[in-house]
Design a protein around this motif. Structure first.
Motif, PDB file in Angstrom:
ATOM      1  N   HIS A 141       0.826  -1.213   0.000  1.00 21.98           N
ATOM      2  CA  HIS A 141       0.000   0.000   0.000  1.00 21.98           C
ATOM      3  C   HIS A 141       0.860   1.263   0.000  1.00 21.98           C
ATOM      4  O   HIS A 141       0.553   2.235  -0.681  1.00 21.98           O
ATOM      5  CB  HIS A 141      -0.955   0.006   1.197  1.00 21.98           C
TER       6      HIS A 141
ATOM      7  N   PHE B  90      -6.105   2.660   5.037  1.00 23.70           N
ATOM      8  CA  PHE B  90      -6.734   1.710   4.127  1.00 23.70           C
ATOM      9  C   PHE B  90      -6.732   0.309   4.739  1.00 23.70           C
ATOM     10  O   PHE B  90      -5.682  -0.206   5.131  1.00 23.70           O
ATOM     11  CB  PHE B  90      -5.990   1.719   2.787  1.00 23.70           C
TER      12      PHE B  90
ATOM     13  N   GLY C 276      -6.819  -2.577   3.652  1.00 25.02           N
ATOM     14  CA  GLY C 276      -6.000  -3.616   3.025  1.00 25.02           C
ATOM     15  C   GLY C 276      -4.636  -3.800   3.679  1.00 25.02           C
ATOM     16  O   GLY C 276      -3.982  -4.827   3.474  1.00 25.02           O
ATOM     17  N   CYS C 277      -4.197  -2.822   4.483  1.00 23.14           N
ATOM     18  CA  CYS C 277      -2.914  -2.967   5.179  1.00 23.14           C
ATOM     19  C   CYS C 277      -2.996  -3.974   6.319  1.00 23.14           C
ATOM     20  O   CYS C 277      -1.967  -4.354   6.881  1.00 23.14           O
ATOM     21  CB  CYS C 277      -2.464  -1.621   5.763  1.00 23.14           C
TER      22      CYS C 277
ATOM     23  N   ASP D 209     -10.028  -9.551   3.226  1.00 22.47           N
ATOM     24  CA  ASP D 209      -9.799  -8.847   1.954  1.00 22.47           C
ATOM     25  C   ASP D 209     -10.847  -7.747   1.729  1.00 22.47           C
ATOM     26  O   ASP D 209     -11.030  -7.279   0.613  1.00 22.47           O
ATOM     27  CB  ASP D 209      -9.741  -9.830   0.788  1.00 22.47           C
ATOM     28  N   ARG D 210     -11.510  -7.321   2.786  1.00 21.75           N
ATOM     29  CA  ARG D 210     -12.508  -6.262   2.612  1.00 21.75           C
ATOM     30  C   ARG D 210     -11.851  -4.908   2.384  1.00 21.75           C
ATOM     31  O   ARG D 210     -10.985  -4.483   3.139  1.00 21.75           O
ATOM     32  CB  ARG D 210     -13.406  -6.206   3.845  1.00 21.75           C
ATOM     33  N   LYS D 211     -12.271  -4.245   1.327  1.00 15.96           N
ATOM     34  CA  LYS D 211     -11.710  -2.916   1.035  1.00 15.96           C
ATOM     35  C   LYS D 211     -12.711  -1.822   1.393  1.00 15.96           C
ATOM     36  O   LYS D 211     -12.436  -0.637   1.250  1.00 15.96           O
ATOM     37  CB  LYS D 211     -11.375  -2.813  -0.463  1.00 15.96           C
ATOM     38  N   ASP D 212     -13.901  -2.240   1.826  1.00 17.08           N
ATOM     39  CA  ASP D 212     -14.994  -1.271   1.985  1.00 17.08           C
ATOM     40  C   ASP D 212     -15.203  -0.821   3.433  1.00 17.08           C
ATOM     41  O   ASP D 212     -16.208  -0.186   3.731  1.00 17.08           O
ATOM     42  CB  ASP D 212     -16.291  -1.893   1.450  1.00 17.08           C
TER      43      ASP D 212
ATOM     44  N   TYR E  67     -10.064   3.012  -2.924  1.00 13.88           N
ATOM     45  CA  TYR E  67     -10.584   3.071  -1.553  1.00 13.88           C
ATOM     46  C   TYR E  67     -11.444   4.311  -1.315  1.00 13.88           C
ATOM     47  O   TYR E  67     -11.313   5.331  -2.014  1.00 13.88           O
ATOM     48  CB  TYR E  67      -9.424   3.131  -0.548  1.00 13.88           C
TER      49      TYR E  67
END
Ligand code: TRP
Length: 427
Positions: free
Chosen positions: A199, A238, A240-241, A248-251, A278
């Motif tokens: 990231h 974010f 994803g870090c 794996d949720r990005k939301d 994001y």
């Protein structure tokens, strides 16, 4: 006068870049221009910070009463004193995080600390205490970044020393009462790598040297670590870090409580966010905690008399307040009785506003002291009692934080439960 950021004593001219920055700062000071960056907080011509100017220069929104009311409704708790009293006074997109929360979508909290001193001072505690409250009120997962790398780049701290201070500071942070099931504390030196590093690089790719110059005032004379660092502070915004928390949720939305001097980092982060897929992180931002010497003074970890530290003894607290806390009281007893104290500049009054929880008692002191019926010595006495008590309780809590406890908070461990159980408790 630093809050989350260590404003003072950086740029002591160890490096050419620091000198250039110091020169620029002197120039701006001579012009009487206010300057707020993550590592330098300088008030305007009268030495004071003009918060309205920050709001318009930075483009943040004022935290209106309506949002405070909404937090009370959503959490079913009375607002924290920092909210009621406008200490956290500005935000970005707070309403959107609350909207999502109301729809049953949890968010996570992200805050941090640059480990530059052995112990935290009261100003450092402000965002930490508030974050602990937000975590409890919203049942939210939380990540706390310890920027040991930042402090070696800016302060020339030896790397091992920075890593040691990060752990010492972690103890003070943990003592503020975080939920171990929902809190991940990490040091950059330890945690950079894997998805966090990916990231960081994705962010670095989106930001040019010109942007870093524009946002932070960094110049080609600064070391290249400083120029690259903002991406390291941006990345934890974010999810994803942190696959061990968010999978794996990005939301999952991010809310960042911090002192307003950190805003430039997150302006940059918000620019980049949509470009790497994001949501922009939201922010809730505080005023600075004044130095004992007053608004125009700098509270610095390197000047022991400018601040009260969480490891001060009762005698040190008493002496610092009696000798160094700037008073708005009248110059003579007659004058004080006749005109009252100037609360706008009175440091004991400002400190009570931060830390005295009892609204009625606080209002009473304000009336009596402002009218000259209460004396400077008396309000200082109130403050000494209050802070001695807070510091003693902090020290007792910190004594329980062993190295094993620090390891447990800093372990990369499966924390998916934190997200699964986050958010609104439905009755
Ligand atoms: N730069 C901050 C400091 O010097 C530390 C920090 C890292 C931080 N990430 C943060 C502060 C997020 C607030 C929010 O203290």
């Amino acid at each position: 006068m630093s809050g989350g950021g260590e404003a003072a004593a950086i740029g002591a001219g160890q490096q050419p870049g620091d000198e250039a920055a110091a020169e620029q700062q002197q120039q701006q000071q001579a012009d009487g221009e206010q300057k707020i960056t993550p590592w330098d907080v300088t008030g305007g011509a009268d030495g004071k910070v003009d918060y309205n100017k920050i709001v318009s220069d930075f483009g943040v929104s004022l935290l209106q009463q309506e949002l405070v009311d909404r937090i009370e409704r959503l959490t079913g708790r009375p607002a924290h004193p920092f909210l009621k009293r406008g200490i956290f006074f500005a935000h970005r997109d707070l309403g959107e995080v609350l909207d999502a929360y109301e729809r049953g979508q949890p968010f996570y909290l992200y805050t941090g600390r640059g480990p530059s001193s052995e112990a935290l001072h009261l100003g450092h505690l402000v965002p930490i205490m508030f974050t602990a409250w937000l975590q409890r009120a919203f049942n939210a997962p939380l990540v706390i970044q310890l920027t040991d790398d930042e402090k070696t780049l800016w302060r020339g701290l030896d790397q091992d020393e920075a890593r040691r201070l990060a752990r010492e500071n972690a103890k003070d942070i943990i003592a503020c009462g975080f939920d171990i099931g929902r809190t991940f504390i990490f040091s950059d030196f330890e945690y950079v790598g894997g998805p966090f590093y990916r990231h960081i690089v994705a962010i670095q790719r989106c930001v040019t040297m010109n942007q870093v110059r524009g946002i932070f005032g960094l110049t080609p004379e600064d070391n290249i670590g400083k120029i690259a660092f903002p991406a390291v502070q941006a990345a934890p915004s974010f999810p994803g870090c942190f696959p061990h928390i968010f999978g794996d949720r990005k939301d999952v939305k991010c809310l960042i409580p911090c002192a307003i001097d950190q805003d430039p980092y997150f302006r940059m982060t918000r620019d980049v966010a949509p470009r790497i897929g994001y949501d922009k992180p939201a922010l809730i931002e505080s005023r600075f905690f004044p130095a004992l010497q007053g608004e125009s003074g700098k509270m610095s970890a390197s000047d022991a008399n400018s601040a009260i530290f969480v490891n001060d003894t009762p005698k040190q607290i008493k002496d610092k307040i009696n000798k160094h806390a700037f008073s708005g009281g009248g110059a003579t007893l007659e004058e004080h009785r006749a005109r009252g104290a100037n609360l706008d500049v009175d440091v004991p009054w400002k400190y009570l506003n931060f830390f005295m929880e009892d609204d009625d008692k606080l209002a009473h002191i304000g009336r009596e002291y402002g009218a000259g019926r209460m004396l400077t010595g008396e309000i200082k006495g109130e403050l000494i009692r209050l802070l001695t008590d807070i510091v003693a309780r902090h020290q007792a809590a910190r004594a329980q934080v062993t190295d094993e406890v620090v390891d447990a908070f800093m372990a990369v461990r499966p924390m998916h439960e934190a997200l699964a159980t986050a958010g609104r408790r439905r009755a």
